[in-house]
Design a protein around this motif. Sequence first.
Motif, mmCIF file in Angstrom:
data_model
loop_
_atom_site.group_PDB
_atom_site.id
_atom_site.type_symbol
_atom_site.label_atom_id
_atom_site.label_comp_id
_atom_site.label_asym_id
_atom_site.label_seq_id
_atom_site.Cartn_x
_atom_site.Cartn_y
_atom_site.Cartn_z
ATOM 1 N N ARG A 199 0.678 -1.190 0.162
ATOM 2 C CA ARG A 199 0.065 0.067 -0.010
ATOM 3 C C ARG A 199 0.852 1.100 -0.016
ATOM 4 N NH1 ARG A 199 -1.926 3.888 3.393
ATOM 5 N NH2 ARG A 199 -0.621 3.223 4.946
ATOM 6 N N ASN A 270 -7.698 2.606 2.013
ATOM 7 C CA ASN A 270 -6.891 3.421 2.494
ATOM 8 C C ASN A 270 -7.591 4.200 3.715
ATOM 9 O OD1 ASN A 270 -4.113 4.563 1.945
ATOM 10 N ND2 ASN A 270 -4.782 3.828 -0.124
ATOM 11 N N ASN A 274 -7.225 3.933 7.501
ATOM 12 C CA ASN A 274 -7.123 5.099 8.490
ATOM 13 C C ASN A 274 -8.160 4.968 9.899
ATOM 14 O OD1 ASN A 274 -5.116 6.291 6.959
ATOM 15 N ND2 ASN A 274 -6.513 7.879 6.161
ATOM 16 N N LYS A 277 -6.720 2.590 12.029
ATOM 17 C CA LYS A 277 -5.290 2.969 12.823
ATOM 18 C C LYS A 277 -5.732 4.039 13.894
ATOM 19 C CE LYS A 277 -2.640 5.416 9.773
ATOM 20 N NZ LYS A 277 -1.411 5.544 8.775
ATOM 21 N N GLY A 335 -1.909 8.744 2.114
ATOM 22 C CA GLY A 335 -3.085 7.882 1.765
ATOM 23 C C GLY A 335 -4.078 8.673 1.167
HETATM 24 MG MG MG Z 1 -3.336 6.679 5.670
#
Ligand code: MG
Length: 369
Positions: A199, A270, A274, A277, A335
């Motif tokens: 990625r 993506n 995110n 994350k 991203g």
């Molecule tokens: Mg990202």
Amino acid sequence: MDKILIVDDENDIVENLVDYLQAKGFATVTARNGEEALRLTKQEFPDLILMDITMPIMDGIETTRLIRSCPESAEVPILLLTALNGSEKKVNALAVGANDYITKPFHEPELLARVQAFLRTKTLHDKLKASYKKLEEMEKIKDFLIQSIIHDLRNPLTTFHGSVQLLIENLNDPSHPYSQDEVRRLLSKAAVSAQEEMRLIQNILDVHKLEDNRLELNRSKVDFNALIESCASAFETQSQAKRVSLRKELNPNLPDLALDEELMQRVIKNLIGNALKFTPEGGSMTVRSNIFDQELSCEVADSGAGIPEKDLDKIFEKFFQSGDQTSKRRGYGLGLTFCQLAVQAHGGKIWAENIQGTGAKLKFTLPIQ
Ligand SMILES: [Mg+2]
Ligand SMILES: Nc1ncnc2c1ncn2[C@@H]1O[C@H](COP(=O)(O)OP(=O)(O)OP(=O)(O)O)[C@@H](O)[C@H]1O
């Protein structure tokens, strides 16, 4: 409006110049001697100085020398006015750094033409200086980024290598074979790291191509909900490990769209990546699809800390990461840049919102042709 400092001990000359230059659209400041001119140069930052050479207290040549020796005024254009025919003072004037001289009595249109020419040069010079400064800053950022990119690329690779190495060592030691679950856990850890590595690399390559308009969309009919399902399933292991739930609220009546499936899949991944994350353990994520007003919409909402309001637009900028993450940077801040370029290449829009008290929502729309 350009500001001109006029310095002369003869009142008539100063007054005439003020009237003439103001009528031509300049702002003016005046001084009667070199000392005063020096003070005003520091206070008023004139764009150009018109100064007599012969003056009491401090003459134009000494004043020019002192103005030039000060870093803030070292570049300001200085035109000296002189009644003298002798060339010695003129040479001195140029030697200490005056840009040019004009002999009194002067012809006003000629003086104006010279003033304008030097101001044009100054504008160009200022622009060049600003671009150079920006270039220097960008060079520093680039160096920093190259360092961090190399560093970040090492992380998933280290995990990948570590997991595979453990499996190999275990295979070579038949006395304590790993259970199937342990093998599965190590393999999926290796797969997730390899996927993250791909990625990161793919985002770098595609941002570059999309910015240069070199990436051609490879459109085909896409079942958007099926695409979301397949992207979501790629995060199953990671979200379970973090105990983050992933809900899907998909409108079953979406039409098939002609999209670049590969790119769209990476946009969604993506966004989910995110959300995962930036959501703490035990949180939740929701992916929604809908159709409204000839547009398909897709959003990924999470229960993380959200995005500072001042950064809602900035997060799409190249390399931008919100907050102070220098110590625990993860990824490049590329991203969302990739997502924005890919969505725009499809004629769509992407933006971020905060959900009151519950996290962030990244949403994009695509036109239905
Ligand atoms: Mg990202
Ligand atoms: N769901 C989210 N919640 C909170 N902040 C977010 C969220 N999504 C993005 N951000 C903020 O936007 C920044 C940019 O996101 P982007 O995906 O471009 O970069 P990244 O995730 O930091 O790195 P990369 O995607 O290159 O690995 C993030 O660093 C983060 O500060």
